[in-house]
Write a protein that holds these residues in place. Structure first.
Motif, PDB file in Angstrom:
ATOM      1  N   ARG A  47       0.886  -1.254   0.043  1.00  0.00           N
ATOM      2  CA  ARG A  47       0.081  -0.080   0.113  1.00  0.00           C
ATOM      3  C   ARG A  47       1.012   1.165  -0.032  1.00  0.00           C
ATOM      4  N   ALA A  48       0.940   2.014  -1.190  1.00  0.00           N
ATOM      5  CA  ALA A  48       1.856   3.155  -1.242  1.00  0.00           C
ATOM      6  C   ALA A  48       1.352   4.325  -1.469  1.00  0.00           C
ATOM      7  N   LEU A  49       1.769   5.480  -0.688  1.00  0.00           N
ATOM      8  CA  LEU A  49       1.160   6.986  -0.816  1.00  0.00           C
ATOM      9  C   LEU A  49       2.311   7.911  -1.567  1.00  0.00           C
ATOM     10  N   ASP A  50       1.688   8.486  -2.427  1.00  0.00           N
ATOM     11  CA  ASP A  50       2.493   9.488  -2.932  1.00  0.00           C
ATOM     12  C   ASP A  50       2.212  10.918  -2.591  1.00  0.00           C
ATOM     13  N   LEU A  51       2.958  11.378  -1.874  1.00  0.00           N
ATOM     14  CA  LEU A  51       2.716  12.618  -1.245  1.00  0.00           C
ATOM     15  C   LEU A  51       3.347  13.829  -1.927  1.00  0.00           C
ATOM     16  N   GLY A  52       2.143  14.684  -2.227  1.00  0.00           N
ATOM     17  CA  GLY A  52       2.490  15.854  -3.298  1.00  0.00           C
ATOM     18  C   GLY A  52       2.412  15.253  -4.801  1.00  0.00           C
ATOM     19  N   CYS A  53       1.362  14.562  -4.945  1.00  0.00           N
ATOM     20  CA  CYS A  53       1.475  13.706  -6.171  1.00  0.00           C
ATOM     21  C   CYS A  53       1.335  14.454  -7.532  1.00  0.00           C
ATOM     22  N   ASN A  54       0.737  15.549  -7.511  1.00  0.00           N
ATOM     23  CA  ASN A  54       0.426  16.431  -8.637  1.00  0.00           C
ATOM     24  C   ASN A  54      -0.520  15.610  -9.609  1.00  0.00           C
ATOM     25  N   ALA A  55       0.006  15.342 -10.804  1.00  0.00           N
ATOM     26  CA  ALA A  55      -1.001  14.781 -11.501  1.00  0.00           C
ATOM     27  C   ALA A  55      -0.992  12.992 -11.516  1.00  0.00           C
ATOM     28  N   GLY A  56       0.110  12.662 -10.559  1.00  0.00           N
ATOM     29  CA  GLY A  56       0.007  11.419 -10.424  1.00  0.00           C
ATOM     30  C   GLY A  56       1.182  10.369 -11.419  1.00  0.00           C
ATOM     31  N   ARG A  57       2.052  11.151 -11.835  1.00  0.00           N
ATOM     32  CA  ARG A  57       3.177  10.180 -12.662  1.00  0.00           C
ATOM     33  C   ARG A  57       3.668   9.295 -11.800  1.00  0.00           C
ATOM     34  N   CYS A  58       4.108   9.464 -10.491  1.00  0.00           N
ATOM     35  CA  CYS A  58       4.861   8.629  -9.802  1.00  0.00           C
ATOM     36  C   CYS A  58       3.707   7.606  -9.024  1.00  0.00           C
ATOM     37  N   THR A  59       2.655   7.986  -8.892  1.00  0.00           N
ATOM     38  CA  THR A  59       1.392   7.218  -8.327  1.00  0.00           C
ATOM     39  C   THR A  59       1.172   6.077  -9.373  1.00  0.00           C
ATOM     40  N   PHE A  60       1.142   6.284 -10.599  1.00  0.00           N
ATOM     41  CA  PHE A  60       0.907   5.436 -11.555  1.00  0.00           C
ATOM     42  C   PHE A  60       2.079   4.363 -11.841  1.00  0.00           C
ATOM     43  N   VAL A  61       3.362   4.914 -11.669  1.00  0.00           N
ATOM     44  CA  VAL A  61       4.426   4.061 -11.701  1.00  0.00           C
ATOM     45  C   VAL A  61       4.574   3.194 -10.660  1.00  0.00           C
ATOM     46  N   MET A  62       4.159   3.502  -9.553  1.00  0.00           N
ATOM     47  CA  MET A  62       4.065   2.605  -8.295  1.00  0.00           C
ATOM     48  C   MET A  62       2.905   1.506  -8.490  1.00  0.00           C
ATOM     49  N   GLU A  63       1.947   1.785  -9.184  1.00  0.00           N
ATOM     50  CA  GLU A  63       0.958   0.828  -9.486  1.00  0.00           C
ATOM     51  C   GLU A  63       1.376  -0.093 -10.576  1.00  0.00           C
ATOM     52  N   ASP A  64       2.007   0.266 -11.444  1.00  0.00           N
ATOM     53  CA  ASP A  64       2.526  -0.505 -12.470  1.00  0.00           C
ATOM     54  C   ASP A  64       3.585  -1.414 -11.851  1.00  0.00           C
ATOM     55  N   MET A  65       4.287  -1.132 -10.550  1.00  0.00           N
ATOM     56  CA  MET A  65       5.252  -2.137  -9.957  1.00  0.00           C
ATOM     57  C   MET A  65       4.298  -2.957  -9.190  1.00  0.00           C
ATOM     58  N   GLY A  66       3.059  -2.813  -9.143  1.00  0.00           N
ATOM     59  CA  GLY A  66       2.371  -3.873  -8.394  1.00  0.00           C
ATOM     60  C   GLY A  66       1.642  -3.195  -6.815  1.00  0.00           C
ATOM     61  N   ALA A  67       1.931  -2.108  -6.706  1.00  0.00           N
ATOM     62  CA  ALA A  67       1.463  -1.432  -5.529  1.00  0.00           C
ATOM     63  C   ALA A  67      -0.070  -1.109  -5.562  1.00  0.00           C
ATOM     64  N   ILE A  68      -0.745  -0.906  -4.393  1.00  0.00           N
ATOM     65  CA  ILE A  68      -2.183  -0.405  -4.540  1.00  0.00           C
ATOM     66  C   ILE A  68      -1.731   0.878  -4.011  1.00  0.00           C
ATOM     67  N   ALA A  69      -1.783   1.901  -5.061  1.00  0.00           N
ATOM     68  CA  ALA A  69      -1.231   3.478  -5.025  1.00  0.00           C
ATOM     69  C   ALA A  69      -2.385   4.467  -4.790  1.00  0.00           C
ATOM     70  N   THR A  70      -2.209   5.347  -3.911  1.00  0.00           N
ATOM     71  CA  THR A  70      -3.089   6.380  -3.603  1.00  0.00           C
ATOM     72  C   THR A  70      -2.126   7.839  -3.761  1.00  0.00           C
ATOM     73  N   GLY A  71      -2.539   8.799  -4.336  1.00  0.00           N
ATOM     74  CA  GLY A  71      -1.637  10.010  -4.645  1.00  0.00           C
ATOM     75  C   GLY A  71      -2.648  11.004  -3.780  1.00  0.00           C
ATOM     76  N   ILE A  72      -2.048  11.938  -3.176  1.00  0.00           N
ATOM     77  CA  ILE A  72      -2.613  13.287  -2.443  1.00  0.00           C
ATOM     78  C   ILE A  72      -1.786  14.354  -3.017  1.00  0.00           C
ATOM     79  N   ASP A  73      -2.591  15.771  -3.304  1.00  0.00           N
ATOM     80  CA  ASP A  73      -2.142  16.817  -3.432  1.00  0.00           C
ATOM     81  C   ASP A  73      -3.026  17.785  -3.170  1.00  0.00           C
ATOM     82  N   CYS A  74      -2.667  19.219  -2.690  1.00  0.00           N
ATOM     83  CA  CYS A  74      -3.256  20.273  -2.233  1.00  0.00           C
ATOM     84  C   CYS A  74      -4.044  21.018  -3.361  1.00  0.00           C
ATOM     85  N   ALA A  75      -3.712  20.704  -4.854  1.00  0.00           N
ATOM     86  CA  ALA A  75      -4.180  21.591  -5.978  1.00  0.00           C
ATOM     87  C   ALA A  75      -5.190  20.719  -6.813  1.00  0.00           C
TER      88      ALA A  75
END
Length: 227
Positions: A47-75
């Motif tokens: 279970r992976a959290l992307d802090l300050g994910c913006n549009a999610g480029r790293c969030t999707f990368v972590m999902e591609d690696m097998g993670a259950i991925a979540t991103g959070i951003d203030c914008a």
């Protein structure tokens, strides 16, 4: 001045830049910089959290690696774009609008939290507050992974830097002008690897630190009961 509001205004006005858009090949360079290091830490089902994910480029990368991925951003605008990309890809990534000063997650929600080169935008107190929150939000033995530049290396020889450096707070905030949108304050702070490590090690155990480029470092911290 509310620094979170200033960041929101800046990134909402910026929209989704090609280098932050997961669907644009120009964002691939970020994926390439982080991927081989993240792949050593991410296991299927984590279970992976992307802090300050913006549009999610790293969030999707972590999902591609097998993670259950979540991103959070203030914008809002980058988050909306990330959700559209997720829908188009039939991705299971979740994207939350929120503030890292007050993360909306329960105890033991994640096994890994990624902070990908965003540290320059947070104050010293904010990083400590983040570490305190992650201590609860991460599972036992969960990882806090930080990619960061060292500002001392970056600013070496830059004489004008001292004119805007505030020693007590570490603030080096400047302004960013966006064509047709205006000029926005950009909260930023002077961070060195040593100082970031010092703050986070109050709450986590540092298990790995490596210089992976001329001025890019990875720091991996483990959430242990004894720490």
């Amino acid at each position: 001045m509310n620094k979170v509001n200033e960041i929101q205004k800046l990134y909402n006005a910026s929209g989704v830049h090609p280098t932050t858009d997961p669907d644009n090949p120009k964002s691939q360079f970020v994926v390439d910089r982080y991927a081989k290091h993240l792949s050593k830490l991410i296991e299927p089902g984590i279970r992976a959290l992307d802090l300050g994910c913006n549009a999610g480029r790293c969030t999707f990368v972590m999902e591609d690696m097998g993670a259950i991925a979540t991103g959070i951003d203030c914008a809002e605008i980058p988050i909306q774009h990330a959700r559209k990309v997720a829908h188009k890809r039939k991705s299971q990534c979740q994207f939350n609008l929120g503030d890292i000063n007050c993360l909306p997650y329960k105890e033991d929600s994640f096994d890994l939290a990624l902070f990908p080169s965003n540290i320059v935008e947070v104050s010293y107190q904010t990083l400590e507050n983040l570490a305190v929150q992650l201590k609860q939000i991460l599972s036992n033995e969960g990882l806090f992974v930080v990619f960061m530049h060292d500002e001392l290396i970056k600013r070496a020889g830059e004489a004008a830097f001292l004119d805007r450096y505030d020693a007590p707070s570490g603030s080096v905030g400047g302004h960013s002008t966006i064509p047709d949108k205006g000029t926005f304050f950009y909260p930023s702070y002077f961070w060195t690897v040593a100082f970031a490590k010092y703050i986070i090690e109050k709450h986590f155990l540092c298990t790995h630190m490596e210089q992976i480029e001329e001025n890019l470092f990875i720091l991996v911290f483990c959430n242990t009961i004894s720490n």
